[in-house]
Design a protein around this motif. Sequence first.
Motif, short mmCIF file in Angstrom:
data_model
loop_
_atom_site.label_atom_id
_atom_site.label_comp_id
_atom_site.label_asym_id
_atom_site.label_seq_id
_atom_site.Cartn_x
_atom_site.Cartn_y
_atom_site.Cartn_z
N TYR A 32 1.28 -0.94 0.32
CA TYR A 32 -0.45 0.10 -0.29
C TYR A 32 0.92 1.50 0.37
CZ TYR A 32 1.03 0.77 4.61
OH TYR A 32 1.68 1.45 6.31
N TYR A 89 -15.90 3.49 -0.20
CA TYR A 89 -14.99 2.88 0.46
C TYR A 89 -15.41 1.80 1.81
CZ TYR A 89 -10.25 0.88 1.54
OH TYR A 89 -9.32 -0.02 1.13
N LYS A 118 -7.23 5.01 -3.33
CA LYS A 118 -7.99 4.79 -4.48
C LYS A 118 -8.44 5.46 -4.91
CE LYS A 118 -10.73 0.56 -5.22
NZ LYS A 118 -10.86 -0.89 -4.57
N TRP A 131 -3.16 -2.10 -6.43
CA TRP A 131 -4.64 -1.76 -6.55
C TRP A 131 -5.22 -3.63 -7.91
CZ3 TRP A 131 -7.64 -0.69 -2.92
CH2 TRP A 131 -6.87 0.57 -2.06
#
Length: 202
Positions: A32, A89, A118, A131
């Motif tokens: 991430y 989300y 994101k 992702w």
Amino acid sequence: MLKDFKALSELDISQYVSQRAANKERTKMLDYISWADMLILLHEQGAEQVRYGNLYNNQGHSVFLSPVNNAPEVHVFVEIDGARYELSYPVIQGVQDISMDNLTQNKIHKATQRAFVKCVSINTGLGIRLWQKEEREVNQPEDVSMYGSLKRVKEKYSRAVKRLGNADSVNKALGLTRKQAENMFVYADRCAKSEKILEGLL
């Protein structure tokens, strides 16, 4: 001016990548980018003005309930040089859904940060490969073979040694001598390799 989607999707961002656990057992780790690093990257790649934040429901709260399973989620907006994007989300623990009973401000805050990252990735291409990789890893079924089991045991053994400071303490908890522990891994490794060879012969 921010670069185009293709250029940003191909950008090497490895120096900004960290890892987090995908489950409580920490058998799966996910890559991430932190919200702060994403913000820096946006400006480094030409963005002049970036804003993001939560959208609020009719009661003035930042938490919504998913129409699918009634699970908590956040809705965020991102504005980059006048272009506005929005994203919903889920508020999750690793990759697991959580209930409203387990909701905390910290989890809401983390969900908002991840939603920002994101949303940026989907709409600009920046970090989109992470992702893409996550989708593959999360949806990949857990390896239940001897090899997969051995890998998980080795990882947990290593983490236990690191936590307790030495292998002897871990071996004692397992009821094994140092030699027995070594033999266990040697034997298990041979079984795992044999399993792979046998699968190729079937």
